[in-house]
Design a protein around this motif. Structure first.
Motif, PDB file in Angstrom:
ATOM      1  N   GLY A 160      31.024 -13.913   0.427  1.00  9.42           N
ATOM      2  CA  GLY A 160      31.999 -14.727   1.144  1.00  9.42           C
ATOM      3  C   GLY A 160      33.408 -14.368   0.711  1.00  9.42           C
ATOM      4  O   GLY A 160      33.635 -13.475  -0.102  1.00  9.42           O
ATOM      5  N   LYS A 161      34.384 -15.083   1.255  1.00 10.86           N
ATOM      6  CA  LYS A 161      35.787 -14.833   0.937  1.00 10.86           C
ATOM      7  C   LYS A 161      36.583 -16.132   0.996  1.00 10.86           C
ATOM      8  O   LYS A 161      36.270 -17.031   1.771  1.00 10.86           O
ATOM      9  CB  LYS A 161      36.400 -13.833   1.929  1.00 10.86           C
ATOM     10  N   ASP A 162      37.629 -16.196   0.153  1.00 12.73           N
ATOM     11  CA  ASP A 162      38.627 -17.261   0.214  1.00 12.73           C
ATOM     12  C   ASP A 162      37.954 -18.634   0.294  1.00 12.73           C
ATOM     13  O   ASP A 162      37.196 -19.002  -0.598  1.00 12.73           O
ATOM     14  CB  ASP A 162      39.547 -17.016   1.397  1.00 12.73           C
ATOM     15  N   LYS A 163      38.176 -19.381   1.389  1.00 10.86           N
ATOM     16  CA  LYS A 163      37.648 -20.746   1.497  1.00 10.86           C
ATOM     17  C   LYS A 163      36.127 -20.762   1.645  1.00 10.86           C
ATOM     18  O   LYS A 163      35.488 -21.789   1.413  1.00 10.86           O
ATOM     19  CB  LYS A 163      38.303 -21.467   2.669  1.00 10.86           C
ATOM     20  N   ASN A 164      35.553 -19.643   2.032  1.00 11.71           N
ATOM     21  CA  ASN A 164      34.096 -19.554   2.190  1.00 11.71           C
ATOM     22  C   ASN A 164      33.442 -18.843   1.008  1.00 11.71           C
ATOM     23  O   ASN A 164      32.305 -18.406   1.097  1.00 11.71           O
ATOM     24  CB  ASN A 164      33.755 -18.797   3.487  1.00 11.71           C
ATOM     25  N   PHE A 165      34.189 -18.740  -0.097  1.00 14.98           N
ATOM     26  CA  PHE A 165      33.671 -18.053  -1.282  1.00 14.98           C
ATOM     27  C   PHE A 165      32.457 -18.794  -1.844  1.00 14.98           C
ATOM     28  O   PHE A 165      32.469 -20.020  -1.968  1.00 14.98           O
ATOM     29  CB  PHE A 165      34.763 -17.964  -2.346  1.00 14.98           C
ATOM     30  N   LYS A 166      31.427 -18.039  -2.199  1.00 10.84           N
ATOM     31  CA  LYS A 166      30.223 -18.628  -2.785  1.00 10.84           C
ATOM     32  C   LYS A 166      29.673 -17.702  -3.859  1.00 10.84           C
ATOM     33  O   LYS A 166      29.980 -16.514  -3.891  1.00 10.84           O
ATOM     34  CB  LYS A 166      29.153 -18.856  -1.707  1.00 10.84           C
ATOM     35  N   ASN A 167      28.875 -18.257  -4.747  1.00 10.39           N
ATOM     36  CA  ASN A 167      28.165 -17.428  -5.724  1.00 10.39           C
ATOM     37  C   ASN A 167      26.851 -18.086  -6.122  1.00 10.39           C
ATOM     38  O   ASN A 167      26.713 -19.315  -6.064  1.00 10.39           O
ATOM     39  CB  ASN A 167      29.020 -17.141  -6.956  1.00 10.39           C
ATOM     40  N   ASN A 168      25.911 -17.261  -6.466  1.00  6.29           N
ATOM     41  CA  ASN A 168      24.656 -17.728  -7.047  1.00  6.29           C
ATOM     42  C   ASN A 168      24.551 -17.168  -8.458  1.00  6.29           C
ATOM     43  O   ASN A 168      25.051 -16.079  -8.747  1.00  6.29           O
ATOM     44  CB  ASN A 168      23.454 -17.277  -6.217  1.00  6.29           C
ATOM     45  N   ILE A 169      23.907 -17.924  -9.352  1.00 10.66           N
ATOM     46  CA  ILE A 169      23.823 -17.551 -10.759  1.00 10.66           C
ATOM     47  C   ILE A 169      22.363 -17.459 -11.178  1.00 10.66           C
ATOM     48  O   ILE A 169      21.565 -18.355 -10.881  1.00 10.66           O
ATOM     49  CB  ILE A 169      24.524 -18.601 -11.650  1.00 10.66           C
ATOM     50  N   LEU A 170      22.037 -16.382 -11.878  1.00 15.71           N
ATOM     51  CA  LEU A 170      20.734 -16.255 -12.513  1.00 15.71           C
ATOM     52  C   LEU A 170      20.954 -16.187 -14.016  1.00 15.71           C
ATOM     53  O   LEU A 170      21.680 -15.320 -14.507  1.00 15.71           O
ATOM     54  CB  LEU A 170      20.001 -14.995 -12.032  1.00 15.71           C
ATOM     55  N   LEU A 171      20.374 -17.117 -14.729  1.00 10.42           N
ATOM     56  CA  LEU A 171      20.521 -17.187 -16.184  1.00 10.42           C
ATOM     57  C   LEU A 171      19.454 -16.326 -16.853  1.00 10.42           C
ATOM     58  O   LEU A 171      18.267 -16.528 -16.647  1.00 10.42           O
ATOM     59  CB  LEU A 171      20.401 -18.641 -16.650  1.00 10.42           C
ATOM     60  N   GLU A 172      19.904 -15.339 -17.654  1.00  6.88           N
ATOM     61  CA  GLU A 172      18.960 -14.461 -18.358  1.00  6.88           C
ATOM     62  C   GLU A 172      18.540 -15.047 -19.695  1.00  6.88           C
ATOM     63  O   GLU A 172      17.356 -15.192 -19.983  1.00  6.88           O
ATOM     64  CB  GLU A 172      19.600 -13.088 -18.584  1.00  6.88           C
TER      65      GLU A 172
END
Length: 387
Positions: A160-172
Motif C-alpha cells: 500500500g501507500k500513504d493513507k492506504n499503507f499497511k503491513n503484516n508482521i511475522l514474529l520469528e
C-alpha cells in the motif's frame, strides 16, 4: 599422491571458507579516537545491514568472502573485502569529511514549503512493496532502576501507500524479562508495532512542521552540509516565546534526489526549563524526549534502516510520583523488494512485545544488526539471572 594431497587441501580450504565465522568491527574517529555510533555496515553477500552501537561496534556472521561497505553521513565511506578481517575484532579509523563551515542557503521558496515537498517526494519514493527483517530492542527504567527488557526478530511485509499503507508482521523469535504492572501502565509501553512502520514511512514525526501554522511557531533554516556536498541540512527550532513541548528538528536530505536520509528531534533543555511543572493527578512531566530515524538510498531502492526513541517522564498519581524511562531501538537487518508467503494465522497481531512469552531458537541478538554494549549486556544478564 601429490594430486591427492592437493585435492584434500583444496577441500579443506573450501570447508574453512564456508564455515560461519563471527567478526566484529570497531569504528573509531581518526581525529578524536572516540567510537562512532550509527555507522551503517552493509555485508554484500548476506545483504545484511548493521548499525554501530555507542561503542562503535558491529558484529556479524561471515559465510565465505564478501564485500563490506562502511558509511556514515559525516565520514568518508570505506569499502573492503572480508579477507582483511584477520582478527575476531577489527578496528577501523574513519576520517570525518567536514571540509568547511556550513553556509546558510537563501531560497525563493519558504523552507517550510521545501520540507513539505521533500516529505511528499520521500513518501512516494520509498520502496513498497518491501520485506524488512527487523530487530527491536526496548529497555524500561522504573524509578531509576531497570525493571523490564525485551527484544525480538520480526519480518515486516509492507504494502500500500500513504493513507492506504499497511503491513503484516511475522514474529520469528523474542525475549521478554521482567513483568509490567499497573504501576507502569500502558503509557510507558514502547513501539506500537501495528503502526510503527506507517509512522516511519509517512514521516508522521514531522507532522507538526507540515501545516501552514508551523511558520508562526518555528524558525526554518537550510544550510549546506560540509561533510557531504550531496546533502543539505534543515534545522527547525521553536521561535522565542512559544509554549509547550516543541521539539528541535534536524532533517538531512539529498538535495538533488529530494530524499530524507536522516531525521531527528529532541526537546531541548531550554524548552524543558520553560515548561510549568504539573501537579494534577494523572499528569505526566516529560524531562527527556529524543527521536532519530535513518534511511538508505541504494540504487533505485529507498528504505528505512534504523531508528531510536527515548522518553523520560514523571507520572503523578494520588499517593506517589513514578519516574519512567523508555529507550527503544529498531534496526532493519535485511531488505528485499519481494513479498514473502505466510498464513493469516501466522500474523503477529499484538501491539508490542511486552510480556510476550519467550521464543528463543538461536542467539539472534548477537548478530541481529545492533550489538549490545558492555553496559547493556550487564543489564540484560541481570534480568536473565532473575528468571
Amino acid at each position: 599422491m601429490k594430486r591427492i594431497i592437493v585435492l584434500v587441501l583444496l577441500i579443506y580450504s573450501v570447508s574453512v571458507l564456508s564455515q560461519n565465522v563471527e567478526k566484529s568491527l570497531i569504528l573509531i574517529d581518526v581525529d578524536t579516537n572516540l567510537p562512532i555510533e550509527d555507522v551503517t555496515v552493509y555485508v554484500a553477500k548476506t545483504k545484511q545491514t548493521l548499525l554501530s552501537n555507542a561503542e562503535g561496534k558491529v558484529t556479524f556472521i561471515l559465510n565465505g568472502i564478501s564485500n563490506i561497505q562502511i558509511t556514515h553521513s559525516s565520514y568518508n565511506t570505506i569499502k573492503l573485502r572480508s579477507t582483511i578481517l584477520k582478527e575476531k575484532e577489527n578496528a577501523f579509523y574513519l576520517k570525518n569529511n567536514v571540509n568547511g563551515l556550513d553556509e546558510i542557503i537563501v531560497t525563493k521558496k519558504h523552507p517550510q514549503k521545501i520540507l513539505s515537498d521533500i516529505v511528499a517526494n520521500s513518501i512516494r519514493k520509498l520502496t513498497i512493496p518491501a520485506r524488512l527483517k527487523v530487530y527491536s530492542r526496548e529497555f524500561l527504567k522504573l524509578n531509576g532502576s531497570y525493571a523490564y527488557y525485551n527484544d525480538g526478530l520480526m519480518n515486516f511485509q509492507l504494502y500500500g501507500k500513504d493513507k492506504n499503507f499497511k503491513n503484516n508482521i511475522l514474529l520469528e523469535q523474542n525475549r521478554s524479562y521482567g513483568l509490567l504492572n499497573d504501576e507502569i501502565g500502558d503509557d510507558a509501553l514502547g513501539y506500537n508495532l501495528n503502526n510503527i512502520m506507517e509512522n516511519y514511512y509517512n514521516f508522521k514525526y514531522l507532522t507538526p512542521l507540515l501545516d501552514r501554522g508551523s511558520k508562526t511557531k518555528y524558525d526554518f533554516l537550510i544550510k549546506s552540509y560540509s561533510p557531504n556536498s550531496d546533502y543539505n541540512l534543515m534545522v527547525v527550532t521553536p521561535l522565542e516565546g512559544q509554549k509547550g513541548l516543541l521539539d528541535d528538528y534536524s532533517i538531512l536530505y539529498n538535495r538533488t534526489k529530494k530524499l530524507i536520509v536522516e531525521v531527528s528531534s529532541v526537546v531541548s533543555p531550554m524548552t524543558l526549563s520553560n515548561i510549568k511543572y504539573k501537579k494534577a493527578v494523572g499528569s505526566k512531566n516529560i524531562y527527556k524526549s529524543y527521536f532519530k530515524a535513518i534511511y538508505r538510498i541504494e540504487g533505485f531502492d529507498y528504505y528505512l534502516i534504523g531508528s531510536k526513541e527515548e522518553i523520560g517522564f514523571e507520572k503523578i498519581d494520588k499517593k506517589k510520583t513514578t519516574d519512567l524511562e523508555v529507550k527503544n531501538s529498531f534496526v532493519i537487518t535485511n531488505f528485499s523488494d519481494k513479498n514473502f508467503t505466510y498464513k493469516e494465522s501466522e500474523v503477529f497481531k499484538d501491539k508490542t512485545l511486552y510480556n510476550k512469552k519467550n521464543t528463543i531458537l538461536t542467539n539472534y541478538w548477537d548478530i541481529s544488526g545492533l550489538t549490545s554494549t558492555a553496559e547493556e549486556k550487564k543489564i540484560i544478564a541481570s534480568f536473565e539471572n532473575r528468571e
